[in-house]
Motif scaffolding. Structure first.
Motif, short mmCIF file in Angstrom:
data_model
loop_
_atom_site.label_atom_id
_atom_site.label_comp_id
_atom_site.label_asym_id
_atom_site.label_seq_id
_atom_site.Cartn_x
_atom_site.Cartn_y
_atom_site.Cartn_z
N TYR A 194 -8.15 5.00 -7.93
CA TYR A 194 -7.41 3.67 -7.87
C TYR A 194 -8.10 2.62 -6.61
O TYR A 194 -8.36 1.59 -6.94
CB TYR A 194 -5.82 3.60 -7.38
N THR A 200 1.88 1.83 -3.54
CA THR A 200 0.71 2.05 -4.19
C THR A 200 0.58 3.68 -4.09
O THR A 200 -0.02 4.40 -5.20
CB THR A 200 -0.32 1.46 -3.96
N TYR A 211 0.86 -1.26 0.02
CA TYR A 211 -0.14 -0.03 -0.09
C TYR A 211 0.89 1.34 0.05
O TYR A 211 0.57 2.33 -0.49
CB TYR A 211 -0.98 0.03 1.20
#
Length: 146
Positions: free
Chosen positions: A139, A87, A84
């Motif tokens: 996203y 990302t 994460y």
């Protein structure tokens, strides 16, 4: 006979100047009044802007409010544990790129002009936050990428 490169360019510029000054049926000399009527020596007049006095601040507040709402939607639920941080960094770089592209387009259109540094920083930071929040929202909330 050796030719000097600068002499050749000088000769070419002299010929071009001679042809351009005597083109047409005869050389016409412009007076100062002719130049003023054709606006050759004046800068073009800008249209008067009808925007309100605090347009930049209002637009920045709108961008900040939408960015805060988008960030809240993204971070209210726990993020997936798999990469994460990577990302978020990639989405932030994509949002930053989109914001810089927007700034470039505004600069080319001559709309990216601010009278003081505060307005520049407020507008730029709000647009950057908005772009990053929109990319993160797309996203994480679209479900296509996860």
């Amino acid at each position: 006979m050796s030719w000097n490169l600068l002499d050749v360019f000088g000769f070419i510029f002299d010929v071009v100047e001679l042809l351009s000054s005597n083109s047409g049926s005869g050389a016409r000399f412009h007076s100062k009044s002719d130049l003023k009527s054709l606006n050759y020596d004046e800068k073009p007049q800008k249209k008067d802007s009808k925007r309100s006095q605090y347009f930049t601040e209002k637009l920045s507040v709108i961008f900040i409010a939408v960015a805060a709402l988008s960030f809240f939607m993204v971070f209210k639920d726990p993020l997936p544990e798999e990469n994460y941080i990577q990302t978020i960094v990639v989405a932030s770089i994509i949002g930053l790129g989109i914001a810089f592209l927007l700034f470039f387009i505004l600069h080319v259109m001559e709309l990216y002009y601010f009278k003081n540094l505060f307005k520049l920083l407020l507008f730029s930071s709000s647009v950057i936050a908005f772009c990053i929040s929109v990319v993160l929202c797309i996203y994480f909330k679209s479900g296509i990428f996860i």
